[in-house]
Design an enzyme around this catalytic site. Structure first.
Site, PDB file in Angstrom:
ATOM      1  N   GLN A   1     -21.066  32.698  22.892  1.00  0.00           N
ATOM      2  CA  GLN A   1     -20.336  33.514  21.902  1.00  0.00           C
ATOM      3  C   GLN A   1     -18.943  32.980  21.600  1.00  0.00           C
ATOM      4  OE1 GLN A   1     -21.737  35.770  20.111  1.00  0.00           O
ATOM      5  NE2 GLN A   1     -23.564  36.380  21.259  1.00  0.00           N
TER       6      GLN A   1
ATOM      7  N   ASN B   1     -20.541  39.052  24.679  1.00  0.00           N
ATOM      8  CA  ASN B   1     -21.321  39.283  23.460  1.00  0.00           C
ATOM      9  C   ASN B   1     -21.186  40.705  22.930  1.00  0.00           C
ATOM     10  OD1 ASN B   1     -22.822  39.255  26.050  1.00  0.00           O
ATOM     11  ND2 ASN B   1     -24.384  40.324  24.859  1.00  0.00           N
TER      12      ASN B   1
ATOM     13  N   HIS C   1     -28.563  29.320  17.395  1.00  0.00           N
ATOM     14  CA  HIS C   1     -28.781  30.396  16.418  1.00  0.00           C
ATOM     15  C   HIS C   1     -27.636  31.393  16.324  1.00  0.00           C
ATOM     16  CE1 HIS C   1     -30.165  33.959  18.906  1.00  0.00           C
ATOM     17  NE2 HIS C   1     -30.326  33.006  19.803  1.00  0.00           N
TER      18      HIS C   1
ATOM     19  N   CYS D   1     -32.403  46.299  24.341  1.00  0.00           N
ATOM     20  CA  CYS D   1     -33.330  47.290  23.825  1.00  0.00           C
ATOM     21  C   CYS D   1     -34.594  47.211  24.679  1.00  0.00           C
ATOM     22  CB  CYS D   1     -33.637  46.920  22.379  1.00  0.00           C
ATOM     23  SG  CYS D   1     -34.465  48.216  21.495  1.00  0.00           S
TER      24      CYS D   1
ATOM     25  N   THR E   1     -41.575  17.462  24.784  1.00  0.00           N
ATOM     26  CA  THR E   1     -41.277  16.734  23.544  1.00  0.00           C
ATOM     27  C   THR E   1     -40.103  17.392  22.820  1.00  0.00           C
ATOM     28  OG1 THR E   1     -43.601  16.170  23.397  1.00  0.00           O
ATOM     29  CG2 THR E   1     -42.296  15.879  21.395  1.00  0.00           C
TER      30      THR E   1
HETATM   31  C1  LIG Z   1     -23.574  35.459  25.865  1.00  0.00           C
HETATM   32  C2  LIG Z   1     -24.991  35.046  25.614  1.00  0.00           C
HETATM   33  N1  LIG Z   1     -25.591  34.208  26.465  1.00  0.00           N
HETATM   34  C3  LIG Z   1     -26.872  33.805  26.284  1.00  0.00           C
HETATM   35  C4  LIG Z   1     -27.606  34.245  25.227  1.00  0.00           C
HETATM   36  C5  LIG Z   1     -29.032  33.790  25.052  1.00  0.00           C
HETATM   37  O1  LIG Z   1     -29.133  32.826  24.030  1.00  0.00           O
HETATM   38  P1  LIG Z   1     -30.546  32.382  23.419  1.00  0.00           P
HETATM   39  O2  LIG Z   1     -30.967  33.439  22.472  1.00  0.00           O
HETATM   40  O3  LIG Z   1     -30.251  31.066  22.757  1.00  0.00           O
HETATM   41  O4  LIG Z   1     -31.496  32.200  24.558  1.00  0.00           O
HETATM   42  C6  LIG Z   1     -27.028  35.144  24.316  1.00  0.00           C
HETATM   43  C7  LIG Z   1     -27.826  35.710  23.185  1.00  0.00           C
HETATM   44  O5  LIG Z   1     -27.678  36.856  22.818  1.00  0.00           O
HETATM   45  C8  LIG Z   1     -25.690  35.548  24.511  1.00  0.00           C
HETATM   46  O6  LIG Z   1     -25.080  36.396  23.668  1.00  0.00           O
END
Ligand SMILES: Cc1ncc(COP(=O)(O)O)c(C=O)c1O
Length: 384
Positions: free
Chosen positions: A176, A148, A198, A322, A234
């Site tokens: 990612q 990420n 998201h 952060c 649910t």
């Molecule tokens: C590589 C990676 N794994 C897991 C997550 C976590 O995803 P979520 O926000 O859907 O819990 C993220 C979110 O930044 C991510 O970048």
């Protein structure tokens, strides 16, 4: 706002908002109810699951919904350790997202062992180190498909070959990678894969876990028979429908991401590294997802830079966590051999199919001005 923080989250696509609001306006019944309205909601959910399974080329029975990839990742680790109670070791990499890293730290407190595979200076997985960690006591190997922070891709095909040769369970965090590279789970023998809506212009609070047929499974969330007993609670009908729509759009946009958006990202990198003395791209020589760039500016702290960029209407990030409103030096950059100091001087821009050439030009212009300003201030404070 010029939004260049798409690895943190993405704008919900208008097509996604539309299907979600159409659904929410008309339906609210519980999909487990036996009356017709409940059954209609069940049908929507199962159609969405089928659509997603088709796009990922997997069987419908292997995909269930969660509250997001954090839950999917926690579930994957929990399930593996409970499926093999005599095996007390997890193998993972030093650059995983905190939703793998922190559960691993907690498992250590509970008496398990974790082997952390190192990465090279350019962020690629140290495959030989991984190979040596695959001992008989390993319950699961968990690695990410794409990082990420740097966007560096791990060679999941090769990892899967090595791990499956040893008969060990393999979990991959694909959050990612989805929508950024073509993904086909039929060809890669991974056992568990985490997804999140998201990050691909879907809604927040909805994710999924793929569990290959025949993989032993122990649910994390108990309390009902939803999702065939694999995840109680649910179902989030609107979220699931939005997720399916987002995945369909993501698959459609993969080629644009790998052409137009990659070119924009490359232009951004070139312009910044040419204009800002001493700056460099992390993981540049590695295979990377096309939307991400991680740039170190060795004499400029990321935090004030990001705040000032934000004040100019440009959303970017450092990519790292952060904590109580202060940026932590990136554990990813530290694993790549950077000092703590250098690891707190990195900014990440992450683009999407909504990014335009003008956005990039404006971001570079503002960044140049702010860096030069900060440098002047730094020099002044040195002379004083
Ligand atoms: C590589 C990676 N794994 C897991 C997550 C976590 O995803 P979520 O926000 O859907 O819990 C993220 C979110 O930044 C991510 O970048």
């Amino acid at each position: 706002m010029i939004y260049l923080d798409n690895n943190a989250t993405t704008m919900v696509a208008p097509e996604v908002t539309q299907v979600m609001s159409d659904f929410s306006e008309r339906y609210y019944s519980n999909p487990s109810s036996l009356y017709p309205e409940g059954k209609k909601v069940r049908r929507f959910i199962e159609d969405a699951r089928e659509q997603m399974a088709g796009l990922l080329r997997i069987s419908t029975r292997t995909l269930f919904f969660t509250s997001g990839a954090t839950e999917s990742n926690n579930t994957a680790l929990h399930s593996a350790l409970n499926s093999f109670p005599k095996k007390k070791r997890i193998v993972t990499s030093q650059v995983e997202h905190s939703s793998i890293k922190q559960p691993c730290d907690a498992f250590v407190q509970a008496g398990y062992e974790v082997s952390w595979v190192s990465v090279t200076k350019t962020g690629s997985l140290n495959i030989e180190a991984l190979r040596h960690m695959l001992t008989d006591d390993v319950a699961v190997v968990s690695v990410m498909w794409a990082n990420n922070e740097t966007g560096v891709l791990f060679p999941i095909d090769e990892v899967a070959r090595i791990v499956k040769e040893k008969g060990i369970l393999l979990h991959v965090d694909a959050v990612q990678a989805v929508g950024k590279i073509p993904l086909s789970l039929e060809k890669v023998p991974v056992d568990l894969v985490s997804f999140s809506a998201h990050k691909i212009h879907g809604p927040k609070g909805i994710g999924a876990l793929f569990v290959r047929e025949g993989t032993p499974f122990h649910p994390l969330v108990l309390g009902g028979q939803q999702e065939r007993g694999r995840r109680a609670g649910t179902e989030n009908g609107a979220g699931i429908i939005g997720f399916a729509q987002a995945l369909q759009l993501a698959v459609k946009h993969v080629s644009e991401l790998n052409t137009r958006v990659r070119d924009l990202r490359d232009d951004l990198e070139r312009s910044i590294t040419q204009a800002i003395e001493g700056s460099f791209v992390n993981g540049e020589s590695e295979p990377r997802i096309p939307n991400t760039t991680s740039i170190t500016i060795p004499d400029v702290e990321a935090e004030p830079l990001l705040i000032r960029l934000g004040a100019c209407g440009i959303a970017a990030s450092s990519g790292s966590a952060c904590l109580t409103s202060a940026l932590e030096p990136s554990h990813v950059l530290q694993a790549m051999g950077h000092s703590k100091e250098l690891a707190s001087r990195v900014i990440r821009f992450s683009l999407s199919c909504y990014s335009a050439e003008d956005d990039i030009r404006e971001a570079v212009k503002k960044l140049k001005l702010i860096v030069s300003d900060i440098r002047k201030l730094n020099n002044k404070s040195v002379t004083i």
